[in-house]
Design a protein around this motif. Structure first.
Motif, PDB file in Angstrom:
ATOM      1  N   TRP A 166       0.829  -1.210   0.000  1.00 38.00           N
ATOM      2  CA  TRP A 166       0.000   0.000   0.000  1.00 38.00           C
ATOM      3  C   TRP A 166       0.865   1.261   0.000  1.00 38.00           C
ATOM      4  N   THR A 167       1.939   1.255   0.737  1.00 34.94           N
ATOM      5  CA  THR A 167       2.770   2.455   0.895  1.00 34.94           C
ATOM      6  C   THR A 167       3.989   2.481  -0.020  1.00 34.94           C
ATOM      7  N   ALA A 168       4.188   1.434  -0.828  1.00 38.59           N
ATOM      8  CA  ALA A 168       5.432   1.308  -1.604  1.00 38.59           C
ATOM      9  C   ALA A 168       5.656   2.482  -2.553  1.00 38.59           C
ATOM     10  N   LYS A 169       4.631   2.863  -3.302  1.00 38.27           N
ATOM     11  CA  LYS A 169       4.800   3.944  -4.286  1.00 38.27           C
ATOM     12  C   LYS A 169       5.201   5.253  -3.605  1.00 38.27           C
ATOM     13  N   ALA A 170       4.589   5.524  -2.461  1.00 35.19           N
ATOM     14  CA  ALA A 170       4.917   6.750  -1.726  1.00 35.19           C
ATOM     15  C   ALA A 170       6.350   6.701  -1.217  1.00 35.19           C
ATOM     16  N   VAL A 171       6.751   5.564  -0.666  1.00 35.55           N
ATOM     17  CA  VAL A 171       8.109   5.404  -0.145  1.00 35.55           C
ATOM     18  C   VAL A 171       9.131   5.527  -1.261  1.00 35.55           C
ATOM     19  N   GLN A 172       8.856   4.875  -2.376  1.00 38.10           N
ATOM     20  CA  GLN A 172       9.800   4.890  -3.494  1.00 38.10           C
ATOM     21  C   GLN A 172       9.980   6.299  -4.049  1.00 38.10           C
ATOM     22  N   SER A 173       8.882   7.043  -4.147  1.00 36.72           N
ATOM     23  CA  SER A 173       8.946   8.389  -4.711  1.00 36.72           C
ATOM     24  C   SER A 173       9.594   9.372  -3.751  1.00 36.72           C
ATOM     25  N   PHE A 174       9.124   9.416  -2.501  1.00 33.33           N
ATOM     26  CA  PHE A 174       9.605  10.429  -1.554  1.00 33.33           C
ATOM     27  C   PHE A 174      11.050  10.179  -1.152  1.00 33.33           C
ATOM     28  N   TYR A 175      11.387   8.928  -0.885  1.00 35.60           N
ATOM     29  CA  TYR A 175      12.726   8.601  -0.407  1.00 35.60           C
ATOM     30  C   TYR A 175      13.693   8.230  -1.524  1.00 35.60           C
ATOM     31  N   ASN A 176      13.181   8.219  -2.773  1.00 38.99           N
ATOM     32  CA  ASN A 176      14.014   7.840  -3.920  1.00 38.99           C
ATOM     33  C   ASN A 176      14.604   6.448  -3.733  1.00 38.99           C
ATOM     34  N   LEU A 177      13.698   5.495  -3.491  1.00 34.05           N
ATOM     35  CA  LEU A 177      14.088   4.105  -3.275  1.00 34.05           C
ATOM     36  C   LEU A 177      13.352   3.206  -4.276  1.00 34.05           C
ATOM     37  N   PRO A 178      13.765   3.191  -5.532  1.00 34.99           N
ATOM     38  CA  PRO A 178      13.047   2.393  -6.540  1.00 34.99           C
ATOM     39  C   PRO A 178      13.043   0.911  -6.193  1.00 34.99           C
ATOM     40  N   GLY A 179      11.867   0.295  -6.320  1.00 34.15           N
ATOM     41  CA  GLY A 179      11.740  -1.143  -6.122  1.00 34.15           C
ATOM     42  C   GLY A 179      11.744  -1.599  -4.675  1.00 34.15           C
ATOM     43  N   ILE A 180      11.614  -0.654  -3.714  1.00 34.03           N
ATOM     44  CA  ILE A 180      11.697  -0.997  -2.292  1.00 34.03           C
ATOM     45  C   ILE A 180      10.332  -0.793  -1.627  1.00 34.03           C
ATOM     46  N   SER A 181      10.007  -1.658  -0.673  1.00 32.74           N
ATOM     47  CA  SER A 181       8.835  -1.455   0.181  1.00 32.74           C
ATOM     48  C   SER A 181       9.243  -1.737   1.621  1.00 32.74           C
ATOM     49  N   ILE A 182       8.375  -1.352   2.569  1.00 28.72           N
ATOM     50  CA  ILE A 182       8.719  -1.431   3.989  1.00 28.72           C
ATOM     51  C   ILE A 182       7.679  -2.263   4.744  1.00 28.72           C
ATOM     52  N   PRO A 183       7.925  -3.568   4.902  1.00 25.92           N
ATOM     53  CA  PRO A 183       7.004  -4.429   5.657  1.00 25.92           C
ATOM     54  C   PRO A 183       7.374  -4.505   7.141  1.00 25.92           C
ATOM     55  N   HIS A 184       7.685  -3.365   7.729  1.00 26.89           N
ATOM     56  CA  HIS A 184       8.193  -3.299   9.098  1.00 26.89           C
ATOM     57  C   HIS A 184       7.052  -2.906  10.033  1.00 26.89           C
ATOM     58  N   LEU A 185       6.712  -3.758  10.982  1.00 31.34           N
ATOM     59  CA  LEU A 185       5.543  -3.526  11.824  1.00 31.34           C
ATOM     60  C   LEU A 185       5.788  -2.574  12.983  1.00 31.34           C
ATOM     61  N   THR A 186       6.908  -1.872  12.996  1.00 29.16           N
ATOM     62  CA  THR A 186       7.039  -0.723  13.890  1.00 29.16           C
ATOM     63  C   THR A 186       6.664   0.549  13.151  1.00 29.16           C
ATOM     64  N   THR A 187       6.903   0.590  11.859  1.00 31.75           N
ATOM     65  CA  THR A 187       6.728   1.799  11.056  1.00 31.75           C
ATOM     66  C   THR A 187       5.390   1.849  10.319  1.00 31.75           C
ATOM     67  N   ALA A 188       5.054   0.786   9.614  1.00 33.65           N
ATOM     68  CA  ALA A 188       3.857   0.789   8.762  1.00 33.65           C
ATOM     69  C   ALA A 188       2.557   1.064   9.520  1.00 33.65           C
ATOM     70  N   PRO A 189       2.397   0.638  10.784  1.00 32.76           N
ATOM     71  CA  PRO A 189       1.138   0.923  11.483  1.00 32.76           C
ATOM     72  C   PRO A 189       0.852   2.403  11.708  1.00 32.76           C
ATOM     73  N   GLY A 190       1.824   3.258  11.458  1.00 28.67           N
ATOM     74  CA  GLY A 190       1.593   4.691  11.625  1.00 28.67           C
ATOM     75  C   GLY A 190       0.798   5.326  10.501  1.00 28.67           C
ATOM     76  N   VAL A 191       0.615   4.605   9.393  1.00 30.92           N
ATOM     77  CA  VAL A 191      -0.048   5.182   8.223  1.00 30.92           C
ATOM     78  C   VAL A 191      -1.461   5.699   8.538  1.00 30.92           C
ATOM     79  N   PRO A 192      -2.324   4.930   9.226  1.00 32.41           N
ATOM     80  CA  PRO A 192      -3.665   5.467   9.528  1.00 32.41           C
ATOM     81  C   PRO A 192      -3.623   6.775  10.313  1.00 32.41           C
ATOM     82  N   PHE A 193      -2.663   6.919  11.228  1.00 32.48           N
ATOM     83  CA  PHE A 193      -2.553   8.153  12.000  1.00 32.48           C
ATOM     84  C   PHE A 193      -2.153   9.327  11.107  1.00 32.48           C
TER      85      PHE A 193
END
Length: 460
Positions: A166-193
């Motif tokens: 869900w967040t991969a496109k945003a992460v790749q664009s903002f952080y300039n990280l092509p082809g990367i996603s973040i399945p980290h359950l300390t960070t990803a749960p912050g998205v709804p907030f």
């Protein structure tokens, strides 16, 4: 099989992420078609980058812990639930039989979802599978049923993949990280907030137009708006708040300022080294999918440590330190005293940046909301957290009756899973959780562009 899993777990635990991840990167790159020399260099470079990142985080942890302890002493804060850091959560995760099985379970879940094209993420961040094990271990504790704990861990692994996609496109664009996603359950749960905070601030005339990103700050304040100087200033302010009455106050204040200025400079440099290692892996993955899967997208799932070097993430985190310590005083019904896990705050807020385009003001507001809710989650979960940690052999700190951590004790997935299973029963609770995830995933799959835009993805 159990002997094999015990040995595998022991090897991974002993080697640590900085050795395990380069090995995994090497083999993944080879499988994707990279030349052995490039694959080897990529793995070593990524390992070196993570060593550097850990060193800088260690500097930040030591600095913030000292300041926090001084503030707690100065303000005479006393609470019966003490934040002892993520190692307590890791002790729980690997202290039950759930931790033994989590690696094969998470890998199987990932491969099944990849085969059926339900996910684009290949989660190679094996070290952080312990978050799935922690959640499963908490369910195991409340249900006293190992099978329920293992199923919960499997659902948690799938949840992490959904959030990563869900967040991969945003992460790749903002952080300039092509082809990367973040399945980290300390960070990803912050998205709804972050989504809620954006919606709320956009309702406030004037405030919704505040632009407080690092570039704007630097343009407005010149040299004093540069990330390093921002780190120095924030560090000096924190130093004054913590050490104003110390014997060598000036020395402690200046050291705090310089340490946090160093963090602001060194973390981004370490992430640059990491990117140097990731580029050949990402290129090999794209070529692999182009030749064998009709150009299907595949993301490499990594630790959110690669995000926290952004000036917006560090700056907002440092500003949040005194704020959340103040929250621990003023929030009615809170029993938690923050201390050891303050250096985890950058991991908590890092996913806010893409949704908020690095707006530090909005990130701070979202951080206050997430951590504010987290105080109540941690207060509620503290008895179970403490019992599980003691059963896992974690040594209780002197004077603490109960313990928690920001890393997992403050976050909603652990609370949601545990309470649903506890209130509805093991089978029904797990079915409800799995069904909710399936429904959300199906809705996302029907219109991924719309969902990804909500999560901060740029307009196509």
């Amino acid at each position: 099989m159990e002997v094999f899993l015990t040995t595998l777990k022991a090897v991974i635990d002993n080697l640590g992420a900085t050795v395990v991840l380069p090995i995994i990167i090497f083999f993944v790159a080879l499988i994707m078609g990279a030349k052995p020399g490039k694959a080897f260099r990529a793995g070593v470079t990524i390992g070196i980058a993570f060593i550097g990142i850990n060193l800088v985080i260690g500097l930040m942890w030591g600095t913030l812990s000292g300041v926090a302890q001084a503030m707690v002493t100065n303000w005479n804060i006393q609470r019966d639930v003490v934040d002892v850091g993520w190692p307590s959560a890791a002790a729980i995760a690997f202290g039950t039989d759930v931790g033994l099985w989590v690696i094969p379970i998470a890998i199987v879940v990932n491969l099944i979802l990849l085969v059926f094209k339900a996910t684009k993420t290949l989660n190679i961040d094996i070290w952080n599978y312990w978050h799935f094990a922690f959640l499963g271990s908490m369910v195991y504790m409340v249900s006293q049923n190992l099978t329920y704990g293992l199923i919960a861990a499997a659902i948690a692994a799938a949840l992490a993949l959904f959030l990563a996609d869900w967040t991969a496109k945003a992460v790749q664009s903002f952080y300039n990280l092509p082809g990367i996603s973040i399945p980290h359950l300390t960070t990803a749960p912050g998205v709804p907030f972050a989504i809620f905070t954006n919606w709320l601030i956009d309702l406030i005339p004037g405030v919704k137009n505040w632009k407080v990103d690092p570039d704007t700050i630097q343009k407005r304040f010149g040299v004093f708006g540069e990330p390093v100087i921002m780190g120095l200033v924030i560090g000096l302010v924190l130093g004054v708040m913590g050490y104003y009455n110390a014997e060598q106050a000036a020395v402690a204040i200046l050291q705090t300022g310089m340490n946090l200025a160093a963090v602001m400079l060194l973390l981004p440099r370490m992430v640059q080294i990491l990117m140097e290692g990731l580029i050949p892996v990402s290129e090999a993955a794209r070529e692999f999918m182009k030749k064998r899967a009709s150009d299907r997208e595949i993301y490499i799932g990594l630790d959110s440590a690669i995000l926290i070097g952004h000036p917006a993430a560090i700056s907002s985190s440092l500003v949040l330190v005194p704020i959340v310590i103040l929250l621990s005083i003023i929030l009615p019904g809170n029993h938690v005293l923050l201390f050891a896990d303050l250096a985890i705050i950058p991991f908590v807020v890092a996913m806010f940046a893409p949704l908020m385009q690095g707006n530090i003001f909005r990130m701070i507001v979202a951080g206050i909301l997430e951590l504010g809710v987290g105080f109540y989650i941690a207060t509620n979960m503290a008895p179970l957290f403490t019992s599980a940690a003691q059963n896992a052999g974690f040594a209780m700190p002197e004077g603490a009756s109960q313990i928690t951590s920001i890393g997992d004790g403050f976050l909603w997935p652990q609370f949601l899973f545990t309470k649903v299973v506890q209130s509805l029963g093991g089978v029904i609770g797990l079915v409800v959780l799995a069904a909710l995830l399936v429904v959300v995933w199906v809705l996302y799959a029907k219109n991924p562009a719309k969902w990804e835009k909500i999560a901060g993805a740029p307009e196509k």
